[in-house]
Motif scaffolding. Structure first.
Motif, PDB file in Angstrom:
ATOM      1  N   GLU A 103       0.805  -1.222   0.000  1.00  0.00           N
ATOM      2  CA  GLU A 103       0.000   0.000   0.000  1.00  0.00           C
ATOM      3  C   GLU A 103       0.840   1.274   0.000  1.00  0.00           C
ATOM      4  O   GLU A 103       0.304   2.373   0.148  1.00  0.00           O
ATOM      5  N   VAL A 104       2.168   1.139  -0.181  1.00  0.00           N
ATOM      6  CA  VAL A 104       3.028   2.303  -0.053  1.00  0.00           C
ATOM      7  C   VAL A 104       2.752   3.346  -1.136  1.00  0.00           C
ATOM      8  O   VAL A 104       2.731   4.551  -0.854  1.00  0.00           O
ATOM      9  N   ASN A 105       2.532   2.931  -2.368  1.00  0.00           N
ATOM     10  CA  ASN A 105       2.295   3.899  -3.444  1.00  0.00           C
ATOM     11  C   ASN A 105       1.007   4.686  -3.212  1.00  0.00           C
ATOM     12  O   ASN A 105       0.961   5.905  -3.423  1.00  0.00           O
ATOM     13  N   ALA A 106      -0.031   3.991  -2.779  1.00  0.00           N
ATOM     14  CA  ALA A 106      -1.299   4.669  -2.497  1.00  0.00           C
ATOM     15  C   ALA A 106      -1.133   5.639  -1.330  1.00  0.00           C
ATOM     16  O   ALA A 106      -1.681   6.748  -1.338  1.00  0.00           O
ATOM     17  N   ALA A 107      -0.361   5.224  -0.324  1.00  0.00           N
ATOM     18  CA  ALA A 107      -0.151   6.084   0.843  1.00  0.00           C
ATOM     19  C   ALA A 107       0.619   7.340   0.469  1.00  0.00           C
ATOM     20  O   ALA A 107       0.309   8.442   0.939  1.00  0.00           O
ATOM     21  N   ILE A 108       1.639   7.195  -0.393  1.00  0.00           N
ATOM     22  CA  ILE A 108       2.422   8.353  -0.830  1.00  0.00           C
ATOM     23  C   ILE A 108       1.568   9.285  -1.679  1.00  0.00           C
ATOM     24  O   ILE A 108       1.662  10.508  -1.576  1.00  0.00           O
ATOM     25  N   SER A 109       0.711   8.699  -2.523  1.00  0.00           N
ATOM     26  CA  SER A 109      -0.168   9.511  -3.359  1.00  0.00           C
ATOM     27  C   SER A 109      -1.104  10.368  -2.516  1.00  0.00           C
ATOM     28  O   SER A 109      -1.363  11.531  -2.823  1.00  0.00           O
ATOM     29  N   GLU A 110      -1.569   9.790  -1.412  1.00  0.00           N
ATOM     30  CA  GLU A 110      -2.486  10.508  -0.538  1.00  0.00           C
ATOM     31  C   GLU A 110      -1.759  11.443   0.419  1.00  0.00           C
ATOM     32  O   GLU A 110      -2.301  12.465   0.847  1.00  0.00           O
ATOM     33  N   ASN A 111      -0.504  11.075   0.764  1.00  0.00           N
ATOM     34  CA  ASN A 111       0.297  11.869   1.703  1.00  0.00           C
ATOM     35  C   ASN A 111       1.675  12.107   1.075  1.00  0.00           C
ATOM     36  O   ASN A 111       2.634  11.391   1.395  1.00  0.00           O
ATOM     37  N   TYR A 134      12.903  11.993  10.233  1.00  0.00           N
ATOM     38  CA  TYR A 134      11.622  12.316   9.603  1.00  0.00           C
ATOM     39  C   TYR A 134      11.246  13.764   9.908  1.00  0.00           C
ATOM     40  O   TYR A 134      10.888  14.535   9.007  1.00  0.00           O
ATOM     41  N   ASN A 135      11.312  14.151  11.178  1.00  0.00           N
ATOM     42  CA  ASN A 135      10.945  15.515  11.559  1.00  0.00           C
ATOM     43  C   ASN A 135      11.881  16.551  10.940  1.00  0.00           C
ATOM     44  O   ASN A 135      11.453  17.643  10.557  1.00  0.00           O
ATOM     45  N   PHE A 136      13.149  16.209  10.827  1.00  0.00           N
ATOM     46  CA  PHE A 136      14.157  17.133  10.302  1.00  0.00           C
ATOM     47  C   PHE A 136      13.852  17.517   8.859  1.00  0.00           C
ATOM     48  O   PHE A 136      13.948  18.684   8.485  1.00  0.00           O
ATOM     49  N   VAL A 137      13.488  16.536   8.041  1.00  0.00           N
ATOM     50  CA  VAL A 137      13.287  16.823   6.615  1.00  0.00           C
ATOM     51  C   VAL A 137      11.866  17.271   6.296  1.00  0.00           C
ATOM     52  O   VAL A 137      11.629  17.867   5.243  1.00  0.00           O
ATOM     53  N   THR A 138      10.925  16.991   7.168  1.00  0.00           N
ATOM     54  CA  THR A 138       9.527  17.351   6.882  1.00  0.00           C
ATOM     55  C   THR A 138       9.054  18.541   7.704  1.00  0.00           C
ATOM     56  O   THR A 138       7.909  18.979   7.547  1.00  0.00           O
ATOM     57  N   ASP A 139       9.909  19.057   8.582  1.00  0.00           N
ATOM     58  CA  ASP A 139       9.563  20.203   9.430  1.00  0.00           C
ATOM     59  C   ASP A 139       8.308  19.915  10.249  1.00  0.00           C
ATOM     60  O   ASP A 139       7.388  20.735  10.330  1.00  0.00           O
ATOM     61  N   ILE A 162       4.091  14.005   1.605  1.00  0.00           N
ATOM     62  CA  ILE A 162       5.189  14.194   2.559  1.00  0.00           C
ATOM     63  C   ILE A 162       5.824  12.864   2.958  1.00  0.00           C
ATOM     64  O   ILE A 162       6.979  12.808   3.379  1.00  0.00           O
ATOM     65  N   LEU A 163       5.078  11.782   2.798  1.00  0.00           N
ATOM     66  CA  LEU A 163       5.562  10.462   3.189  1.00  0.00           C
ATOM     67  C   LEU A 163       6.785  10.042   2.383  1.00  0.00           C
ATOM     68  O   LEU A 163       7.660   9.347   2.895  1.00  0.00           O
ATOM     69  N   GLN A 164       6.878  10.460   1.112  1.00  0.00           N
ATOM     70  CA  GLN A 164       7.996  10.061   0.265  1.00  0.00           C
ATOM     71  C   GLN A 164       9.329  10.530   0.828  1.00  0.00           C
ATOM     72  O   GLN A 164      10.258   9.750   1.030  1.00  0.00           O
ATOM     73  N   VAL A 165       9.427  11.835   1.107  1.00  0.00           N
ATOM     74  CA  VAL A 165      10.671  12.357   1.652  1.00  0.00           C
ATOM     75  C   VAL A 165      10.909  11.839   3.066  1.00  0.00           C
ATOM     76  O   VAL A 165      12.046  11.605   3.480  1.00  0.00           O
ATOM     77  N   GLY A 166       9.832  11.614   3.808  1.00  0.00           N
ATOM     78  CA  GLY A 166       9.969  11.063   5.154  1.00  0.00           C
ATOM     79  C   GLY A 166      10.545   9.664   5.141  1.00  0.00           C
ATOM     80  O   GLY A 166      11.418   9.333   5.957  1.00  0.00           O
ATOM     81  N   LEU A 167      10.082   8.827   4.227  1.00  0.00           N
ATOM     82  CA  LEU A 167      10.608   7.466   4.107  1.00  0.00           C
ATOM     83  C   LEU A 167      12.069   7.483   3.691  1.00  0.00           C
ATOM     84  O   LEU A 167      12.875   6.678   4.176  1.00  0.00           O
ATOM     85  N   GLU A 168      12.432   8.385   2.805  1.00  0.00           N
ATOM     86  CA  GLU A 168      13.827   8.483   2.385  1.00  0.00           C
ATOM     87  C   GLU A 168      14.717   8.876   3.557  1.00  0.00           C
ATOM     88  O   GLU A 168      15.838   8.378   3.698  1.00  0.00           O
ATOM     89  N   ALA A 169      14.217   9.750   4.414  1.00  0.00           N
ATOM     90  CA  ALA A 169      14.978  10.162   5.586  1.00  0.00           C
ATOM     91  C   ALA A 169      15.139   9.013   6.571  1.00  0.00           C
ATOM     92  O   ALA A 169      16.212   8.811   7.153  1.00  0.00           O
ATOM     93  N   VAL A 170      14.077   8.244   6.769  1.00  0.00           N
ATOM     94  CA  VAL A 170      14.148   7.089   7.662  1.00  0.00           C
ATOM     95  C   VAL A 170      15.102   6.039   7.102  1.00  0.00           C
ATOM     96  O   VAL A 170      15.857   5.393   7.833  1.00  0.00           O
ATOM     97  N   ALA A 171      15.102   5.875   5.774  1.00  0.00           N
ATOM     98  CA  ALA A 171      15.949   4.862   5.150  1.00  0.00           C
ATOM     99  C   ALA A 171      17.437   5.154   5.324  1.00  0.00           C
ATOM    100  O   ALA A 171      18.253   4.231   5.386  1.00  0.00           O
ATOM    101  N   CYS A 172      17.803   6.428   5.428  1.00  0.00           N
ATOM    102  CA  CYS A 172      19.224   6.759   5.592  1.00  0.00           C
ATOM    103  C   CYS A 172      19.594   7.012   7.044  1.00  0.00           C
ATOM    104  O   CYS A 172      20.721   7.395   7.350  1.00  0.00           O
ATOM    105  N   ALA A 173      18.667   6.788   7.961  1.00  0.00           N
ATOM    106  CA  ALA A 173      18.969   6.981   9.379  1.00  0.00           C
ATOM    107  C   ALA A 173      19.899   5.885   9.884  1.00  0.00           C
ATOM    108  O   ALA A 173      19.728   4.718   9.525  1.00  0.00           O
TER     109      ALA A 173
END
Length: 221
Positions: free
Chosen positions: A133-141, A198-203, A143-154
């Motif tokens: 359901e990730v694509n549908a979630a990103i489409s609806e939200n 997540y908070n850092f990149v999404t303010d 901000i989730l895309q950049v948030g996931l990228e930030a979590v992935a490099c944590a």
């Protein structure tokens, strides 16, 4: 600032002390001659203290990297008894943050973090549940895309990378939340690290707790 403003955090900077890492550093393969570190000392009675320790340690790490200082979370491969930190009753060392100058400086924070953790690369989508359901979630939200990228490099204090984002549909708010398997309490440290990224990149400002929303919480430093 962290120690002053956050309950239960007693972080301590230790310099010129190679003893805790003696005999362990080769297992990491990413640093040599480690002798400077921050000991993440916490009061275990403070609320959400493992999560807060990870969160504000990551704040410290990002600032250090911005200043050109290399960092590495060390969650288990060190001799705790040789750490030259001062402990009071009820306090514990959760992990160390090694500090040093990187041999190959880079301006890309994600690349720096990737070098500092001993892990297999994971795509950002793998940090969302359910993945179908990730694509549908990103489409609806979006901000989730950049948030996931930030979590992935944590970075991950124990190199387990246990954090997963999900959408909480209860109450009709569809909040973006983060969780870990709490069978190992130290996973909460990684939860805090990921929340800060997540908070850092999404303010945004997270709420504390396993499974809590990543926005709508208290402000951070």
């Amino acid at each position: 600032m962290i120690n002053t403003h956050q309950p239960g955090l007693k972080f301590q900077l230790i310099t010129d002390d190679p003893d805790p890492l003696a005999g362990f550093s080769k297992s990491y393969g990413v640093f040599t001659n480690p002798r400077n570190y921050v000991a993440a000392v916490v009061d275990m009675a403070a609320p959400d203290v493992l999560e807060r320790a990870g969160y504000y340690a990551e704040q410290f790490v990002i600032k250090a990297v911005e200043l050109g200082i290399g960092t590495c979370f060390v969650g288990g491969t060190y001799d705790e008894h040789k750490v030259k930190a001062q402990l009071r009753a009820g306090e514990k060392i959760l992990f160390l943050i090694l500090l040093g100058y990187p041999l190959n400086k880079t301006k890309l924070l994600a690349r720096m973090m990737a070098k500092m953790v001993h892990r297999k690369v994971m795509a950002s989508e793998q940090f969302f549940e359910p993945q179908s359901e990730v694509n549908a979630a990103i489409s609806e939200n979006p901000i989730l895309q950049v948030g996931l990228e930030a979590v992935a490099c944590a970075p991950s204090a124990l190199n387990k990378r246990p954090v997963r984002l999900f959408i909480d549909h209860t109450g009709g708010n569809k909040e973006i939340c983060a969780k870990v398997d709490d069978s190992n309490p130290k996973n909460l440290i990684d939860l805090g690290i990921a929340k800060y990224n997540y908070n850092f990149v999404t303010d945004t400002e997270c709420m504390w707790g396993n499974g809590a929303p990543l926005s709508g919480g208290e402000s951070y430093l």
